[in-house]
Design a protein around this motif. Structure first.
Motif, mmCIF file in Angstrom:
data_model
loop_
_atom_site.group_PDB
_atom_site.id
_atom_site.type_symbol
_atom_site.label_atom_id
_atom_site.label_comp_id
_atom_site.label_asym_id
_atom_site.label_seq_id
_atom_site.Cartn_x
_atom_site.Cartn_y
_atom_site.Cartn_z
ATOM 1 N N TRP A 114 16.335 -24.745 -11.055
ATOM 2 C CA TRP A 114 15.093 -24.001 -10.925
ATOM 3 C C TRP A 114 15.286 -22.613 -11.515
ATOM 4 O O TRP A 114 15.792 -21.707 -10.868
ATOM 5 N N MET A 138 5.087 -22.711 -13.373
ATOM 6 C CA MET A 138 5.131 -24.048 -12.789
ATOM 7 C C MET A 138 4.378 -24.099 -11.460
ATOM 8 O O MET A 138 3.622 -25.044 -11.205
ATOM 9 N N TRP A 150 0.980 -26.381 -10.820
ATOM 10 C CA TRP A 150 0.877 -27.323 -9.708
ATOM 11 C C TRP A 150 -0.262 -26.922 -8.765
ATOM 12 O O TRP A 150 -1.073 -27.763 -8.374
ATOM 13 N N LEU A 189 0.676 -31.905 -13.625
ATOM 14 C CA LEU A 189 1.937 -31.789 -12.901
ATOM 15 C C LEU A 189 1.705 -32.402 -11.519
ATOM 16 O O LEU A 189 1.136 -31.773 -10.636
ATOM 17 N N LEU A 249 6.197 -31.522 -7.858
ATOM 18 C CA LEU A 249 7.063 -30.373 -8.104
ATOM 19 C C LEU A 249 7.977 -30.249 -6.890
ATOM 20 O O LEU A 249 7.541 -29.837 -5.813
ATOM 21 N N ALA A 256 15.452 -28.593 -9.444
ATOM 22 C CA ALA A 256 14.036 -28.926 -9.612
ATOM 23 C C ALA A 256 13.902 -30.369 -10.072
ATOM 24 O O ALA A 256 14.773 -30.912 -10.759
ATOM 25 N N ILE A 279 10.438 -32.730 -11.441
ATOM 26 C CA ILE A 279 8.991 -32.753 -11.670
ATOM 27 C C ILE A 279 8.553 -34.107 -12.197
ATOM 28 O O ILE A 279 9.349 -34.856 -12.766
ATOM 29 N N GLU A 280 7.284 -34.401 -11.994
ATOM 30 C CA GLU A 280 6.635 -35.591 -12.538
ATOM 31 C C GLU A 280 5.356 -35.155 -13.224
ATOM 32 O O GLU A 280 4.581 -34.378 -12.659
#
Length: 153
Positions: A76, A84, A88, A121, A124, A136, A138-139
């Protein structure tokens, strides 16, 4: 022996257009691993053999839609913390660009070089482990039509 020409780790690049419509893309610092999944969703129909209906049906399939998703992990980095979290929190769609720089450098006319994908996003995640830095995960999910840019002729 002929060894296949491949792309190196640093030549497969993920970037986000954090200011929508600006045309300016930035790497998300710290995301060291990512994978791009491309799927064809299909519908199927059972079709009989007209000469002998006692035979099992044949399956006829057609692509009904296409989808791209991206998963990424790493550390991160504070450099993109606000971007980010804002992405999100807004639940907005931003353009994500995936570039194969090996194709840029050594490809031929017509090779797909860049994909630009409108994405949300959807996840997260951060984790901490004593003695390590915060990580971190993420998708990203496609939300609209992707654009593929080929190397020009």
């Amino acid at each position: 022996m002929a060894i296949a020409q491949t792309a190196d780790f640093d030549e497969y690049v993920l970037e986000v257009e954090f200011t929508a419509g600006s045309g300016t893309f930035a790497k998300v610092c710290g995301l060291t691993d990512f994978s791009v999944s491309r799927t064809n969703d299909t519908g199927s129909s059972m079709v009989p053999d007209c000469a002998d209906e006692s035979l099992p049906y044949y399956i006829k399939r057609a692509v009904t839609s296409q989808d791209i998703s991206i998963s990424a992990t790493g550390v991160w980095a504070l450099a993109n913390h606000a971007d980010m979290r804002d992405w999100w929190g807004a639940g907005s769609t931003l353009n994500v660009r995936v570039t194969n720089a090996a194709v840029t450098a050594s490809g031929t006319a017509g090779d797909p070089e860049v994909e630009t994908i409108p994405m949300i996003l959807t996840a997260l995640n951060n984790a901490r482990t004593k003695g390590q830095v915060v990580t971190a995960e993420i998708e990203l999910q496609q939300n609209g039509a992707a654009t593929v840019t080929d190397i020009p002729a």
